[in-house]
Design an enzyme around this catalytic site. Structure first.
Site, PDB file in Angstrom:
ATOM      1  N   THR A 125       0.829  -1.211   0.000  1.00 15.90           N
ATOM      2  CA  THR A 125       0.000   0.000   0.000  1.00 15.90           C
ATOM      3  C   THR A 125       0.862   1.258   0.000  1.00 15.90           C
ATOM      4  OG1 THR A 125      -1.507   1.286   1.399  1.00 15.90           O
ATOM      5  CG2 THR A 125      -0.131  -0.304   2.540  1.00 15.90           C
ATOM      6  N   ASP A 126       0.276   2.356  -0.489  1.00 14.76           N
ATOM      7  CA  ASP A 126       0.989   3.642  -0.452  1.00 14.76           C
ATOM      8  C   ASP A 126       1.184   4.127   0.986  1.00 14.76           C
ATOM      9  OD1 ASP A 126      -1.655   4.331   0.118  1.00 14.76           O
ATOM     10  OD2 ASP A 126      -1.822   5.850  -1.460  1.00 14.76           O
ATOM     11  N   GLU A 127       0.409   3.558   1.927  1.00 16.57           N
ATOM     12  CA  GLU A 127       0.506   4.030   3.316  1.00 16.57           C
ATOM     13  C   GLU A 127       1.876   3.765   3.928  1.00 16.57           C
ATOM     14  OE1 GLU A 127      -2.702   3.504   6.009  1.00 16.57           O
ATOM     15  OE2 GLU A 127      -4.210   3.611   4.440  1.00 16.57           O
ATOM     16  N   TYR A 153      -1.339  -0.400  11.333  1.00 14.53           N
ATOM     17  CA  TYR A 153      -1.618  -1.056  10.040  1.00 14.53           C
ATOM     18  C   TYR A 153      -0.473  -0.811   9.058  1.00 14.53           C
ATOM     19  CZ  TYR A 153      -3.226  -1.398   5.224  1.00 14.53           C
ATOM     20  OH  TYR A 153      -3.295  -1.681   3.876  1.00 14.53           O
ATOM     21  N   LYS A 157       2.335  -3.405   7.321  1.00 13.67           N
ATOM     22  CA  LYS A 157       2.515  -3.591   5.873  1.00 13.67           C
ATOM     23  C   LYS A 157       3.974  -3.273   5.492  1.00 13.67           C
ATOM     24  CE  LYS A 157      -0.238  -4.449   3.140  1.00 13.67           C
ATOM     25  NZ  LYS A 157      -0.697  -5.782   2.618  1.00 13.67           N
ATOM     26  N   ARG A 276      -9.154  10.850  13.499  1.00 11.73           N
ATOM     27  CA  ARG A 276      -8.425   9.581  13.683  1.00 11.73           C
ATOM     28  C   ARG A 276      -7.066   9.915  14.302  1.00 11.73           C
ATOM     29  NH1 ARG A 276      -7.543   6.223   8.214  1.00 11.73           N
ATOM     30  NH2 ARG A 276      -9.483   5.223   8.779  1.00 11.73           N
TER      31      ARG A 276
HETATM   32  P1  NAD Z   1     -10.128  -6.658   2.942  1.00 12.77           P
HETATM   33  O1  NAD Z   1     -10.041  -6.389   4.406  1.00 12.77           O
HETATM   34  O2  NAD Z   1     -11.379  -6.296   2.212  1.00 12.77           O
HETATM   35  O3  NAD Z   1      -9.868  -8.195   2.661  1.00 12.77           O
HETATM   36  C1  NAD Z   1      -8.866  -8.925   3.316  1.00 12.77           C
HETATM   37  C2  NAD Z   1      -9.148 -10.422   3.132  1.00 12.77           C
HETATM   38  O4  NAD Z   1      -8.077 -11.144   3.768  1.00 12.77           O
HETATM   39  C3  NAD Z   1     -10.453 -10.899   3.776  1.00 12.77           C
HETATM   40  O5  NAD Z   1     -11.146 -11.754   2.903  1.00 12.77           O
HETATM   41  C4  NAD Z   1      -9.994 -11.657   5.029  1.00 12.77           C
HETATM   42  O6  NAD Z   1     -10.869 -12.717   5.399  1.00 12.77           O
HETATM   43  C5  NAD Z   1      -8.641 -12.187   4.561  1.00 12.77           C
HETATM   44  N1  NAD Z   1      -7.735 -12.475   5.680  1.00 12.77           N
HETATM   45  C6  NAD Z   1      -7.476 -11.673   6.753  1.00 12.77           C
HETATM   46  N2  NAD Z   1      -6.612 -12.287   7.582  1.00 12.77           N
HETATM   47  C7  NAD Z   1      -6.295 -13.481   7.013  1.00 12.77           C
HETATM   48  C8  NAD Z   1      -5.437 -14.550   7.378  1.00 12.77           C
HETATM   49  N3  NAD Z   1      -4.721 -14.526   8.508  1.00 12.77           N
HETATM   50  N4  NAD Z   1      -5.346 -15.626   6.547  1.00 12.77           N
HETATM   51  C9  NAD Z   1      -6.078 -15.678   5.412  1.00 12.77           C
HETATM   52  N5  NAD Z   1      -6.924 -14.706   5.017  1.00 12.77           N
HETATM   53  C10 NAD Z   1      -7.017 -13.611   5.809  1.00 12.77           C
HETATM   54  O7  NAD Z   1      -8.865  -5.921   2.311  1.00 12.77           O
HETATM   55  P2  NAD Z   1      -8.687  -5.238   0.878  1.00 12.77           P
HETATM   56  O8  NAD Z   1      -9.117  -3.825   0.960  1.00 12.77           O
HETATM   57  O9  NAD Z   1      -9.253  -6.132  -0.163  1.00 12.77           O
HETATM   58  O10 NAD Z   1      -7.103  -5.238   0.765  1.00 12.77           O
HETATM   59  C11 NAD Z   1      -6.416  -6.326   0.152  1.00 12.77           C
HETATM   60  C12 NAD Z   1      -4.920  -6.039   0.162  1.00 12.77           C
HETATM   61  O11 NAD Z   1      -4.652  -4.838  -0.555  1.00 12.77           O
HETATM   62  C13 NAD Z   1      -4.344  -5.824   1.562  1.00 12.77           C
HETATM   63  O12 NAD Z   1      -3.083  -6.431   1.621  1.00 12.77           O
HETATM   64  C14 NAD Z   1      -4.231  -4.308   1.694  1.00 12.77           C
HETATM   65  O13 NAD Z   1      -3.182  -3.960   2.558  1.00 12.77           O
HETATM   66  C15 NAD Z   1      -3.930  -3.924   0.261  1.00 12.77           C
HETATM   67  N6  NAD Z   1      -4.364  -2.572  -0.163  1.00 12.77           N
HETATM   68  C16 NAD Z   1      -5.646  -2.167   0.011  1.00 12.77           C
HETATM   69  C17 NAD Z   1      -6.054  -0.920  -0.455  1.00 12.77           C
HETATM   70  C18 NAD Z   1      -7.477  -0.421  -0.310  1.00 12.77           C
HETATM   71  O14 NAD Z   1      -7.764   0.736  -0.652  1.00 12.77           O
HETATM   72  N7  NAD Z   1      -8.414  -1.235   0.150  1.00 12.77           N
HETATM   73  C19 NAD Z   1      -5.128  -0.080  -1.098  1.00 12.77           C
HETATM   74  C20 NAD Z   1      -3.801  -0.533  -1.253  1.00 12.77           C
HETATM   75  C21 NAD Z   1      -3.445  -1.787  -0.796  1.00 12.77           C
HETATM   76  O1  TDX Z   2     -15.897   7.097   9.052  1.00 18.31           O
HETATM   77  C1  TDX Z   2     -14.897   7.532   8.444  1.00 18.31           C
HETATM   78  N1  TDX Z   2     -14.731   8.881   8.326  1.00 18.31           N
HETATM   79  C2  TDX Z   2     -13.653   9.450   7.696  1.00 18.31           C
HETATM   80  O2  TDX Z   2     -13.553  10.685   7.612  1.00 18.31           O
HETATM   81  C3  TDX Z   2     -13.892   6.664   7.859  1.00 18.31           C
HETATM   82  C4  TDX Z   2     -14.029   5.167   7.967  1.00 18.31           C
HETATM   83  C5  TDX Z   2     -12.813   7.253   7.228  1.00 18.31           C
HETATM   84  N2  TDX Z   2     -12.675   8.609   7.172  1.00 18.31           N
HETATM   85  C6  TDX Z   2     -11.496   9.184   6.493  1.00 18.31           C
HETATM   86  C7  TDX Z   2     -10.165   8.648   6.978  1.00 18.31           C
HETATM   87  C8  TDX Z   2      -9.301   8.724   5.732  1.00 18.31           C
HETATM   88  O3  TDX Z   2      -8.720  10.006   5.620  1.00 18.31           O
HETATM   89  O4  TDX Z   2     -11.576   8.834   5.108  1.00 18.31           O
HETATM   90  C9  TDX Z   2     -10.279   8.512   4.575  1.00 18.31           C
HETATM   91  C10 TDX Z   2     -10.307   7.102   4.027  1.00 18.31           C
HETATM   92  O5  TDX Z   2     -10.410   6.234   5.145  1.00 18.31           O
HETATM   93  P1  TDX Z   2     -10.439   4.635   4.972  1.00 18.31           P
HETATM   94  O6  TDX Z   2     -11.520   4.272   4.016  1.00 18.31           O
HETATM   95  O7  TDX Z   2     -10.428   4.026   6.335  1.00 18.31           O
HETATM   96  O8  TDX Z   2      -9.064   4.367   4.182  1.00 18.31           O
HETATM   97  P2  TDX Z   2      -7.535   4.730   4.519  1.00 18.31           P
HETATM   98  O9  TDX Z   2      -7.321   4.922   5.971  1.00 18.31           O
HETATM   99  O10 TDX Z   2      -7.130   5.833   3.594  1.00 18.31           O
HETATM  100  O11 TDX Z   2      -6.823   3.337   4.097  1.00 18.31           O
HETATM  101  C11 TDX Z   2      -7.209   2.667   2.869  1.00 18.31           C
HETATM  102  O12 TDX Z   2      -6.296   2.924   1.846  1.00 18.31           O
HETATM  103  C12 TDX Z   2      -5.028   2.306   1.911  1.00 18.31           C
HETATM  104  C13 TDX Z   2      -7.368   1.162   3.068  1.00 18.31           C
HETATM  105  O13 TDX Z   2      -8.302   0.912   4.092  1.00 18.31           O
HETATM  106  C14 TDX Z   2      -6.047   0.516   3.345  1.00 18.31           C
HETATM  107  O14 TDX Z   2      -6.198  -0.893   3.455  1.00 18.31           O
HETATM  108  C15 TDX Z   2      -5.117   0.812   2.205  1.00 18.31           C
HETATM  109  O15 TDX Z   2      -3.842   0.306   2.438  1.00 18.31           O
END
Ligand code: NAD
Ligand code: TDX
Length: 339
Positions: A125-127, A153, A157, A276
């Protein structure tokens, strides 16, 4: 080819499974998922009807289980999407983030090493780069930006990323890493900003915006992330990191207002709540490396992607209503009661 997709019952992993099944008609996919609160088998219902798709319930951090899985299947690629992914939960309870995101990655890579040095891709992730100031729009995250994390988190990562690079240098494991910006699209769990705001606005509930809502995120439609991972896995240079993003920065407040406008709901639903802890100000990805080296470009513009996403939530109420009616309701009450 046989591909292991971990975390395939979650948001991005499930979209990736559908993307791969359609794009590669001769590939076998095995999805390993623990089915935590974030994983839903109903998300994979169409895939489960496909003979080329197998689901395995298990934990990536469970060495015995993972070793057994790698004995039963001969994988050509392992793509690790499995993670604890929600920043707010990592602030409440960091430990599971370290176990799944770091130890889980180590267990998977050890299994790759023990089974002929299988090609491994880590979805990061970019985080991991921390945040950028709001008043310097010229600054973007490149692959050279130092790792500098803010939350448990992102630290977990980043720890995994360092371990992946160490396995490449020390053991010559063929690895790549992708670092993507915020994704949005179908099957996004309704604890994250966009689906949370859509589901609450539809129920005429208050929309909790953290702080002043001016934090900036860089949004990418989930299919564009899937195409980037596909390209990196097949054509990327082993040992390299690739940033993935589409130059689409928006403040949280603008996102929430846009959702309200699309749903024809009043802005009076917006409620500013306490910020947050350690809240990252701004993320912004420079994707020029993946563009120059692999020819990747995003296909979906935000104005179209957000309409498609809202439409999907309107047409798939059963999927998210089941989620928010169960244990999730307690989560919302607990996490937001003091904000
Ligand atoms: P998500 O939380 O929607 O899904 C995660 C999945 O992993 C779930 O199905 C969960 O059951 C499974 N899981 C959790 N712990 C596990 C374990 N110990 N063993 C096996 N399975 C397990 O997450 P997402 O948003 O789909 O993110 C997927 C990946 O992409 C993550 O690695 C996250 O860091 C990365 N990522 C997410 C975003 C975003 O915006 N959502 C952006 C950049 C990178
Ligand atoms: O209730 C809320 N109110 C609010 O203002 C929530 C849930 C979030 N926020 C803000 C926090 C962040 O600035 O919105 C922004 C986005 O929040 P999230 O959806 O929780 O995402 P973020 O924290 O940016 O992280 C996401 O992007 C990078 C994914 O959850 C991560 O898994 C990924 O790595």
């Amino acid at each position: 080819m046989k591909v292991l997709v971990t975390g395939g019952a979650g948001f991005i992993g499930s979209n990736f499974c559908y993307y791969m099944l359609e794009k590669y008609p001769d590939y076998q996919l095995v999805c390993l998922d623990k089915l935590t609160y974030a994983g839903n088998l109903s998300t994979l219902s169409r895939a489960l009807k496909n003979k080329r798709f197998t689901f395995e319930k298990g934990d990536i951090a469970d060495k015995k289980f993972v070793d057994g899985l790698f004995t039963r299947h001969k994988f050509d690629y392992v793509i690790n999407f499995a993670a604890e992914s929600h920043v707010d939960r990592s602030i409440e309870n960091p430990q599971v983030f370290l176990v799944t995101n770091i130890i889980g990655t180590q267990v998977l890579m050890d299994a790759c090493r023990a089974n002929g040095n299988i090609r491994f891709h880590q979805v990061s992730t970019d985080e991991v780069y921390g945040d950028l100031p709001l008043d310097r729009p010229d600054l973007l995250f490149t692959e050279q930006t130092p790792i500098h994390t803010s939350s448990p988190y992102s630290s977990s990562k980043a720890g995994a990323d360092l371990l992946v690079q160490a396995y490449h240098r020390t053991f010559n494991l063929p690895v790549t890493i992708s670092r993507c910006s915020n994704n949005y699209g179908p099957y996004h769990f309704p604890e994250k900003l966009i689906p949370l705001m859509i589901s609450r606005a539809l129920a005429n509930q208050s929309l909790p915006v953290y702080g002043d809502g001016k934090n900036v995120r860089d949004w990418l439609y989930v299919d564009d992330h899937c195409s980037a991972v596909d390209l990196i896995v097949h054509q990327g240079t082993v040992g390299e990191v690739y940033n993935v993003g589409g130059h689409n920065e928006m403040t949280n407040l603008d996102i929430v207002k846009l959702i309200l406008a699309q749903l024809n709901k009043p802005e009076s639903l917006i409620t500013f709540v306490s910020d947050r802890k350690g809240h990252d100000l701004r993320y912004a990805i420079d994707p020029s490396k993946i563009h120059a080296q692999l020819g990747w470009l995003p296909k979906i513009k935000f104005k179209d992607g957000i309409k498609m996403t809202i439409e999907w939530y309107l047409n798939n109420k059963k999927w998210w209503q089941e989620i928010i009616s169960g244990a999730y309701k307690n989560y919302y009450d607990t996490m937001y009661k003091n904000k």
